[in-house]
Design a protein around this motif. Sequence first.
Motif, mmCIF file in Angstrom:
data_model
loop_
_atom_site.group_PDB
_atom_site.id
_atom_site.type_symbol
_atom_site.label_atom_id
_atom_site.label_comp_id
_atom_site.label_asym_id
_atom_site.label_seq_id
_atom_site.Cartn_x
_atom_site.Cartn_y
_atom_site.Cartn_z
ATOM 1 N N ASP A 513 30.083 12.706 -10.483
ATOM 2 C CA ASP A 513 30.355 12.571 -9.044
ATOM 3 C C ASP A 513 31.873 12.613 -8.883
ATOM 4 O O ASP A 513 32.524 11.603 -8.667
ATOM 5 C CB ASP A 513 29.779 11.262 -8.524
ATOM 6 N N ARG A 515 34.766 12.839 -7.228
ATOM 7 C CA ARG A 515 35.331 12.735 -5.881
ATOM 8 C C ARG A 515 36.770 13.251 -5.835
ATOM 9 O O ARG A 515 37.508 13.191 -6.819
ATOM 10 C CB ARG A 515 35.283 11.283 -5.408
ATOM 11 N N SER A 545 22.697 13.230 -8.367
ATOM 12 C CA SER A 545 23.197 14.166 -7.342
ATOM 13 C C SER A 545 24.718 14.242 -7.303
ATOM 14 O O SER A 545 25.291 14.736 -6.337
ATOM 15 C CB SER A 545 22.671 13.786 -5.938
ATOM 16 N N ARG A 549 27.135 16.890 -4.892
ATOM 17 C CA ARG A 549 28.180 16.381 -3.994
ATOM 18 C C ARG A 549 29.528 17.002 -4.338
ATOM 19 O O ARG A 549 30.298 17.377 -3.449
ATOM 20 C CB ARG A 549 28.237 14.856 -4.075
ATOM 21 N N THR A 550 29.805 17.106 -5.629
ATOM 22 C CA THR A 550 31.058 17.736 -6.045
ATOM 23 C C THR A 550 31.081 19.206 -5.654
ATOM 24 O O THR A 550 32.105 19.738 -5.225
ATOM 25 C CB THR A 550 31.247 17.592 -7.563
ATOM 26 N N GLU A 552 29.614 20.656 -3.102
ATOM 27 C CA GLU A 552 29.871 20.779 -1.668
ATOM 28 C C GLU A 552 31.328 20.463 -1.346
ATOM 29 O O GLU A 552 31.979 21.182 -0.569
ATOM 30 C CB GLU A 552 28.951 19.844 -0.895
ATOM 31 N N ALA A 553 31.875 19.392 -1.927
ATOM 32 C CA ALA A 553 33.273 19.041 -1.675
ATOM 33 C C ALA A 553 34.209 20.134 -2.181
ATOM 34 O O ALA A 553 35.244 20.424 -1.565
ATOM 35 C CB ALA A 553 33.601 17.710 -2.344
#
Length: 690
Positions: A513, A515, A545, A549-550, A552-553
């Motif tokens: 994940d 971020r 997930s 998420r990564t 999409e970012a």
Amino acid sequence: MARSEFDLITMGRIGVDLYPLQTGVGLADVTSFGKFLGGSSSNVAVAAARLGRRVATITRTGRDPFGDWLRGQLEEFGVDARWAGAVDGPPTPVTFCEIFPPDDFPLYFYRRPKAPDLEITADELDLGAITDARIFWMTGTGLSAEPSRGATLAALEARAGSEGPTVFDLDWRPMFWDGGAEEARPFYREALRYATVAVGNLDEVEVATGVREPLDAARELVSVYGVRLAVVKQGPGGVLALSADGECVVVPPLPVDVVNGLGAGDAFGGGLCHGLLGEWGVREAVEFANAAGAIVAGRLECSSAMPFPPEVERVLAAGRVGGADGAPIGVGGSGVLRECGGVGAGRAVPRAPEDALRAPQGAVSRAPEGALRAPQGADPRGPEGARRVARGGEGVLAELARVRAREPESVGRAAARRGRADGLLGEAGRLMVVAADHPARGALGVGEHAMAMADRGELLERLCRALSRPGVGGVLASADVLDDLLLLGALEGKVVIGSLNRGGLAGASFELDDRFTGHRPQDLARLRFDAGKLLLRIDYDDPGSGSVRTLEAAARAVDEMAALRLPVFVEPFVVRRDPGSRLPRADLSADAVIRSVAVASGLGGTSAYTWLKLPVTDDPDDMARVMEASSLPAVLLGGDIKDGDQDAAFEKWRAALRLPTVQGLVVGRSLLYPADGDVEQAVDTAVGLL
């Protein structure tokens, strides 16, 4: 105050510009914004400071966090903010725009009921400083309301008889005048009694004179109102300038791929002041100013987009703005100007002051103001520069901490004054980058040494040694490391790549994940860095997930970087969980790397500014097949050297570097911490592979 402490003092607007990071859409559809210093007179001050001039501005903000931020920005850009005070009551204004290139940029000002910069009073002015400044620059907006109107006229009256130019930026914003042009015209004409230079576009000269035809309006400003130089910006018609002695010059528009035209006039103003201060002829000054404006029209932001002298000189030499790598490359000196009545032959555009120019590649540049200095005669990027006090006395870490604690703005000043590289690829058309963004992810180990990168002083020393070697083009690092290198003066003329996502800490249960905890795209633009890098690890079996998420970012980051016209290096991996430790491990089989390339290439709404940063496959013979998976330019990721066999690793890199889409090499720990300890030899060998 000493006489002529300032080359230029400006007076007028300031605010926060919130510019969309998506172009071609209305505000209702914008999803993200960049935050920049705004306001015409403040941006003119920034533009002149970027050109090496001593500058201050007179303005006011609200007593709020935005106001504090703006004062910090002024100081970071090298503008003295002693007269940029805060007032009670009205908040610091913000301005939104829409970006529809090439010529539609609607503005939405939030300055009601009244902006703080209109609360300047005459009794607050340092009239002695205004009188002594070599140039004083005021704006039409400052005349739109009291007490600013009276303060502006008082400043102009104090300037009467001064030897230096007094510039009236006609700056017509109809939304600031309830009575329209008829209300504004008497105040414009009163201000023109004191001005020696008037600058405006077609609408603005019409408000001042009632005449719209450019040459007739310029003649009116000179013959009726007594200015010594009238400058009329005509948009597609170029720029017309008429002096009191009858010299008339027209500068045609320069070819530029327009991104946002809103800051071009302010860049023009800073460039014009630079020429006036240099006592250049009309021809030379307007040509330089025109080039500066064209450069900014090709960038998204205003303040942080203002060019440095070498950028303008390249544009003047090349006759256009924009190159294959996105770097400004210049506007023609000869043949750019044409005559319009009595223009004689002009001399060449003077060179900028020597200390403002970038040193040649391979030479040691002067460290930016505010940077820590190496001993006299030492290369600030070499071993003595970084370690000059590292083993005794105050110590480099102690000195860095002292500067950070007492003068945190020094980082911004060093970034603002840093000489940039001439594009990503050097003269040889190749890129060699040293990477040091591992610590921000908690990845401190090198080989068997789990905490090898934990000593920041040693890391900085090794980085400086690596950056001092011929052929090393730049560095990739997190914000803390790049800030240290800025203060050490180690980034002059280098490609600087900021790391965007460091949130996937090495060994953490949430490692995938990843971020975006590092640089934001707008940070890279503000600091004038050259590119960004993001890590994209894809686990098809990720139960939490984090990978999606990564993913999409990362796509949004690609969009934001493209909107800022900044290259982004995407480093993709397919990862598999180790059966024992359950930690993610990169799958470097050819098929896995090809899949990661396909995914990375398709991120975002455009791939125009996307580069790939790819590992060499387990079987180096498979790299040709890997590189056939995308047309995007790529650099090789050096990675860790297995079993300490550096020669074998170098040979793998050498073969892959011959592939046509591979543009260079990015290597970190294996060069900074080689098994034999010889950083210079390891770096030189890697450079030789290119």
